[in-house]
Enzyme design. Structure first.
Site, PDB file in Angstrom:
ATOM      1  CG  ASP A   1      -4.439  -1.302  -3.217  1.00 18.92           C
ATOM      2  OD1 ASP A   1      -4.664  -2.542  -3.207  1.00 18.92           O
ATOM      3  OD2 ASP A   1      -4.317  -0.705  -2.272  1.00 18.92           O
TER       4      ASP A   1
ATOM      5  CD  GLN B   1      -2.723   6.055  -4.659  1.00 23.35           C
ATOM      6  OE1 GLN B   1      -2.225   6.833  -5.378  1.00 23.35           O
ATOM      7  NE2 GLN B   1      -3.380   6.432  -3.604  1.00 23.35           N
TER       8      GLN B   1
ATOM      9  CE1 TYR C   1      -4.658  -2.346   4.735  1.00 22.53           C
ATOM     10  CE2 TYR C   1      -2.171  -2.549   3.936  1.00 22.53           C
ATOM     11  CZ  TYR C   1      -3.388  -2.845   3.917  1.00 22.53           C
ATOM     12  OH  TYR C   1      -3.591  -3.182   2.475  1.00 22.53           O
TER      13      TYR C   1
ATOM     14  NE  ARG D   1      -4.405  -0.208   1.472  1.00 17.30           N
ATOM     15  CZ  ARG D   1      -5.569  -0.439   2.076  1.00 17.30           C
ATOM     16  NH1 ARG D   1      -5.724   0.187   3.346  1.00 17.30           N
ATOM     17  NH2 ARG D   1      -6.739  -0.972   1.647  1.00 17.30           N
TER      18      ARG D   1
ATOM     19  CB  SER E   1      -7.398  -0.070  -2.797  1.00 19.81           C
ATOM     20  OG  SER E   1      -6.740   0.060  -1.711  1.00 19.81           O
TER      21      SER E   1
HETATM   22  P1  NAI Z   1      -9.008  -1.270   4.932  1.00 17.00           P
HETATM   23  O1  NAI Z   1      -7.560  -1.728   5.582  1.00 17.00           O
HETATM   24  O2  NAI Z   1      -8.713  -0.022   3.908  1.00 17.00           O
HETATM   25  O3  NAI Z   1      -9.798  -0.802   6.078  1.00 17.00           O
HETATM   26  C1  NAI Z   1      -9.956  -1.606   7.241  1.00 17.00           C
HETATM   27  C2  NAI Z   1     -10.317  -0.387   8.341  1.00 17.00           C
HETATM   28  O4  NAI Z   1     -10.629  -1.028   9.630  1.00 17.00           O
HETATM   29  C3  NAI Z   1      -8.992   0.351   8.683  1.00 17.00           C
HETATM   30  O5  NAI Z   1      -9.280   1.781   8.493  1.00 17.00           O
HETATM   31  C4  NAI Z   1      -8.665   0.236  10.249  1.00 17.00           C
HETATM   32  O6  NAI Z   1      -8.361   1.216  10.835  1.00 17.00           O
HETATM   33  C5  NAI Z   1     -10.184  -0.121  10.715  1.00 17.00           C
HETATM   34  N1  NAI Z   1     -10.030  -1.194  11.855  1.00 17.00           N
HETATM   35  C6  NAI Z   1      -9.016  -1.871  12.171  1.00 17.00           C
HETATM   36  N2  NAI Z   1      -9.231  -2.601  13.468  1.00 17.00           N
HETATM   37  C7  NAI Z   1     -10.411  -1.843  14.069  1.00 17.00           C
HETATM   38  C8  NAI Z   1     -10.913  -1.839  15.092  1.00 17.00           C
HETATM   39  N3  NAI Z   1     -10.744  -2.477  16.039  1.00 17.00           N
HETATM   40  N4  NAI Z   1     -12.107  -1.101  15.166  1.00 17.00           N
HETATM   41  C9  NAI Z   1     -12.528  -0.209  13.905  1.00 17.00           C
HETATM   42  N5  NAI Z   1     -11.825  -0.252  12.992  1.00 17.00           N
HETATM   43  C10 NAI Z   1     -10.814  -0.966  12.814  1.00 17.00           C
HETATM   44  O7  NAI Z   1      -9.474  -2.652   4.348  1.00 17.00           O
HETATM   45  P2  NAI Z   1     -10.638  -2.483   3.157  1.00 17.00           P
HETATM   46  O8  NAI Z   1      -9.695  -2.587   1.827  1.00 17.00           O
HETATM   47  O9  NAI Z   1     -11.492  -1.264   3.339  1.00 17.00           O
HETATM   48  O10 NAI Z   1     -11.276  -3.823   3.667  1.00 17.00           O
HETATM   49  C11 NAI Z   1     -12.129  -4.093   4.386  1.00 17.00           C
HETATM   50  C12 NAI Z   1     -12.496  -5.431   4.831  1.00 17.00           C
HETATM   51  O11 NAI Z   1     -13.257  -5.677   3.662  1.00 17.00           O
HETATM   52  C13 NAI Z   1     -11.393  -6.292   4.656  1.00 17.00           C
HETATM   53  O12 NAI Z   1     -11.816  -7.484   5.734  1.00 17.00           O
HETATM   54  C14 NAI Z   1     -11.415  -7.061   3.335  1.00 17.00           C
HETATM   55  O13 NAI Z   1     -11.084  -8.285   3.316  1.00 17.00           O
HETATM   56  C15 NAI Z   1     -12.846  -6.813   3.191  1.00 17.00           C
HETATM   57  N6  NAI Z   1     -13.439  -6.796   1.803  1.00 17.00           N
HETATM   58  C16 NAI Z   1     -14.501  -7.943   1.553  1.00 17.00           C
HETATM   59  C17 NAI Z   1     -15.077  -8.059   0.373  1.00 17.00           C
HETATM   60  C18 NAI Z   1     -16.316  -8.999   0.387  1.00 17.00           C
HETATM   61  O14 NAI Z   1     -16.984  -9.151  -0.841  1.00 17.00           O
HETATM   62  N7  NAI Z   1     -16.538  -9.514   1.358  1.00 17.00           N
HETATM   63  C19 NAI Z   1     -14.561  -7.257  -0.832  1.00 17.00           C
HETATM   64  C20 NAI Z   1     -13.249  -6.296  -0.633  1.00 17.00           C
HETATM   65  C21 NAI Z   1     -12.809  -6.498   0.925  1.00 17.00           C
END
Ligand code: NAI
Length: 372
Positions: free
Chosen positions: A130, A127, A229, A122, A133
């Site tokens: 990625d 970017q 992250y 990241r 994202s």
């Molecule tokens: P990201 O890393 O950009 O965002 C995750 C956020 O969670 C971060 O801002 C982080 O600070 C926050 N976080 C971590 N621990 C926390 C806590 N204890 N309390 C509150 N916030 C907390 O990740 P992104 O790219 O937005 O992905 C998010 C999730 O969605 C991931 O688990 C990813 O695998 C999943 N995902 C699922 C898809 C699906 O179809 N189910 C598709 C794409 C992503």
């Protein structure tokens, strides 16, 4: 160079590894692209769009990858497909390297250099490669639509001759890529939106989208790890987070949870007691389902109903919007391909390079994941 784009065969996968726009650019640069018949059909891209862009179409996987220098896929190849990859070729796809040791060994045994799309660093430089994202953006958007479609109420406030409807309340957990897109989508639908994240840096981003930021004492720069992250919280901080979220949930109609820490199980942010405190009819769409879920009751790929609350263990939502998801994924792949071609007309794998080195899980006949 010869670049192959096979048809995806994984269940429910509707995306494709490259789209005609990327094909046209590579053909213009002097490369030959072979697309498997029907590879784009489930994304709404007919074979003719690929041939119009300069690709040739092959009838099956074997014919598509024969003689390829690079194979561009979305999902990891099956063992049968690995056996057909040309020795010494490059492979670009999601590979789930930490769970797929046998696959990596099989790829190394064929001397395939495999790039795991989930390992893109990241960084500003990477970017445009990625895909985590780009696909999380799609998932965040779709999660809100999915949840909104299950609610027994509308999200916008409506003043009509038949009375006034109060706006729905949406709560987004984790304001990373998926979360910010979920906030923006819920706002466009007219909901009152709030969000929570442990990283204070996102407070302003949440507020600039018109959502309220839920404060907790655990929100501190100490929760910030490398590359934008989050880090795992200490038990005491975790309890403060649960207390803050627990106060908000009883008034919420739709929760979209996206909290994640790379390489770790998803943080547990909604206990079953907290689910019981929510109104019957409310919905939780848990995007972290595949890494264990942010909600204690989440089951990946299933919808669980508890205390009248539906908990959706969403998986691969990006694939449910296959055209735009493929367009973005294809651009990520194209940029990686161009990066690997950077020094001329042939592929060069420089594992000392920050991007190439981080993504190459097999090279030179050896597995190089996890990195030493
Ligand atoms: P990201 O890393 O950009 O965002 C995750 C956020 O969670 C971060 O801002 C982080 O600070 C926050 N976080 C971590 N621990 C926390 C806590 N204890 N309390 C509150 N916030 C907390 O990740 P992104 O790219 O937005 O992905 C998010 C999730 O969605 C991931 O688990 C990813 O695998 C999943 N995902 C699922 C898809 C699906 O179809 N189910 C598709 C794409 C992503």
């Amino acid at each position: 160079m010869r670049i192959a784009v096979p048809k995806e065969t994984a269940p429910l996968e509707r995306r494709v590894g490259l789209v005609p726009d990327g094909v046209a650019r590579l053909v213009k640069a002097g490369h030959a692209i072979v697309v498997e018949q029907g590879a784009g059909v489930s994304a709404g891209i007919p074979d003719a769009a690929f041939t119009h862009a300069g690709a040739t179409v092959a009838p099956d996987f074997a014919g598509t990858v024969a003689g390829a220098d690079l194979v561009a896929k979305v999902q990891r190849p099956t063992p049968g497909e690995v056996a057909l990859l040309p020795e010494g070729s490059l492979l670009v796809s999601y590979l789930q390297p930490s769970a797929q040791r046998e696959l990596l060994a099989a790829l190394a045994a064929r001397n395939v250099t495999a790039f795991a799309m989930e390992l893109v660093p990241r960084s500003t430089k990477a970017q445009s490669i990625d895909s985590l994202s780009s696909q999380a953006t799609v998932a965040g958007y779709k999660a809100v639509l999915l949840g909104a479609g299950m609610l027994p109420k509308l999200l916008p406030m409506l003043t009509t001759a038949a009375g006034t409807l109060a706006p729905g309340r949406v709560f987004v957990l984790g304001a990373g890529v998926a979360g910010l897109q979920a906030i923006a989508t819920a706002r466009r639908l007219g909901a009152i939106v709030s969000a929570f994240d442990v990283r204070p840096v996102v407070r302003e981003q949440v507020q600039s989208l018109g959502a309220a930021f839920v404060e907790a004492e655990a929100v501190s720069t100490a929760a910030e790890g490398a590359g934008g992250y989050a880090k795992e919280l200490a038990d005491e901080q975790q309890q403060k987070v649960l207390d803050a979220i627990g106060k908000v949930l009883p008034a919420i109609d739709l929760v979209v949870s996206t909290a994640q820490i790379p390489g770790r199980p998803a943080p547990r942010l909604i206990t079953k007691e907290m689910v019981a405190s929510m109104s019957a009819g409310s919905v939780i769409v848990d995007l972290a389902a595949e890494t264990g879920g942010n909600c204690e009751l989440t089951r990946a790929g299933e919808t669980v109903v508890a205390h009248g609350v539906s908990i959706v263990g969403a998986v691969n939502l990006a694939s449910t919007v296959p055209l735009h998801a493929s367009q973005m994924y294809g651009r990520n792949v194209l940029t990686l391909v161009q990066h690997l071609l950077a020094n001329g007309g042939a592929f060069q794998v420089d594992v000392a390079d920050e991007i190439t080195g981080a993504m190459a899980v097999t090279h030179g006949g050896a597995v190089r994941f996890p990195a030493a």
